[in-house]
Enzyme design. Sequence first.
Site, PDB file in Angstrom:
ATOM      1  N   CYS A   1     -78.876   3.686 -26.499  1.00  0.00           N
ATOM      2  CA  CYS A   1     -79.958   2.960 -27.538  1.00  0.00           C
ATOM      3  C   CYS A   1     -80.793   1.718 -26.675  1.00  0.00           C
ATOM      4  O   CYS A   1     -81.766   1.913 -26.660  1.00  0.00           O
ATOM      5  CB  CYS A   1     -79.132   2.267 -28.495  1.00  0.00           C
ATOM      6  SG  CYS A   1     -77.772   1.430 -28.344  1.00  0.00           S
TER       7      CYS A   1
ATOM      8  N   HIS B   1     -82.620  -4.509 -30.351  1.00  0.00           N
ATOM      9  CA  HIS B   1     -82.068  -4.049 -28.903  1.00  0.00           C
ATOM     10  C   HIS B   1     -82.389  -4.503 -27.458  1.00  0.00           C
ATOM     11  O   HIS B   1     -82.058  -3.724 -26.830  1.00  0.00           O
ATOM     12  CB  HIS B   1     -81.580  -2.790 -29.434  1.00  0.00           C
ATOM     13  CG  HIS B   1     -80.105  -2.564 -29.510  1.00  0.00           C
ATOM     14  ND1 HIS B   1     -79.637  -1.354 -29.256  1.00  0.00           N
ATOM     15  CD2 HIS B   1     -79.201  -3.096 -29.859  1.00  0.00           C
ATOM     16  CE1 HIS B   1     -78.291  -1.395 -29.191  1.00  0.00           C
ATOM     17  NE2 HIS B   1     -77.986  -2.374 -29.906  1.00  0.00           N
TER      18      HIS B   1
END
Length: 488
Positions: free
Chosen positions: A44, A107
């Site tokens: 991710c 993120h």
Amino acid sequence: MLMDDMGWGDLGVYGQPARETPNLDRMAAEGMVFTDFYTANPLCSPSRASLLTGRLPIRNGFYTTNAHARNAYTPQEIVGGIPDSEILLPELLKKANYVNKIVGKWHLGHRAQYHPLRHGFDEWFGSPNCHFGPYDNKETPNLPLYRNMDMIGRYYEDFPIDIKTGEANLTQLYLKEALNFIGRQHNDDRPFFLYWAIDATHAPVYASKKFLGTSQRGLYGDAVREIDDSVGQILAHLQNLGIAEKTFVFLTSDNGAALISAPNEGGSNAPFLCGKQTTFEGGMREPAIAWWPGHISAGQVSHQLGSVMDLFTTSLSLAGLGRPHDREIDGIDLSPVLLQGKTIDRPVFYYRGNEMMAVRVGLHKAHFWTWSNSWEEFAQGIDFCPGQTISGVTTHVQQEHTMLPLLFHLGRDPGEKYPIRVTSAEYQGAIQQILSIVQQHQKRMVPGEPQLNVCDRAVMNWSPPGCEKLNKCLTPPASKPWKCSWPH
Ligand SMILES: *[C@@H]1O[C@H](CO)[C@@H](O)[C@H](O)[C@H]1NC(C)=O
């Protein structure tokens, strides 16, 4: 629209037999479907950093050098994040007067200097990390959700996710944010960039009540159905406002389906080998749909080798902006593909951490290294290739093949099951071309400063900005940095 851990095989248009994605399938029918679209990394954080910078993780710093070929990301204890020296897509779009919003998962680091509003976004509704938890707020704080600069609550406390039933209302909140943002920019007649990075298909998978129990596929399918419904509403909103023909929409995923969570909380990579965490096709080939009525003709299927990094370069091009020229950009401008149905020759590089594991040129893919995960992890039941063990390919030791790469033909063998014989003419011809492309790539490679090497519990989300107003500030422990250990 960036999906989280959604696999190539999760959409009806890609052959999912339950046929539960009518809106995504219609989006595909009205636009262009990519069969050969890739992420820049099977995990991710690096994949998202690449999408927003147009650069491989090894260039933008989203990798680790703590151990060879390890996947690293941004858990709460990570010290690093997106360096100020990286130029993100929204920073550039600002020059053309765009208003930029991120909805969902960032993120790229959660410390103050990595905040998305410090890297080109004007608005944010979402979280810096995955929605893991619940935590005790003593050993580990619950993860914060932000509205713009400040936190507005924490997962499991103010934004519940019922781990037992899988019920959560987050996709509905993310949908509302998207519709509202689009409406406001339309009213103000401002160009906009919406980065809709939702995360319902990442374990712990969730859906709202209306969708729970509606899928043949269990909870994971419920989440997909809610996303499908939301995408339908967003596209309808663009059409109702009369701005569909002025809005380029692209949907893809950050990495392959997490087979480790399948079948209840993980998706499908269709015929491809293994899943998330690996540099086999299942880890990196993504569903991808482009939609732009009046510009992208309906009903097209493109075999262009595409990458999430191309979204950076393509978006700049469509906005009439140039790409930065003071650095290597790995993404290419796909507008001739989208608008004129052309295909552009280009290789795809498959990285895991600091190592180039494989490269694809045309229909051939050569593995320079193979690894699924270690025997130690595998013995504990951690399996990134469940039901798909292929001897000599899905290896549990990091196996080097740089002298004689393992070669597959992805046309005849999309599942990477039948290595091509080293003595064959096909092998000799393909490898020569591949080796020269790899040599060029490696000659120009200047790795960035690795951001994912150092961990420290003191940097966790104890006291995010705005916590005082909510009475949600927690006391961090003393700083005790360590070299993060990345097991796979
Ligand atoms: C979702 O929203 C509904 C309606 O407001 C509410 O009844 C329900 O408790 C919420 N569920 C969760 C898990 O927050």
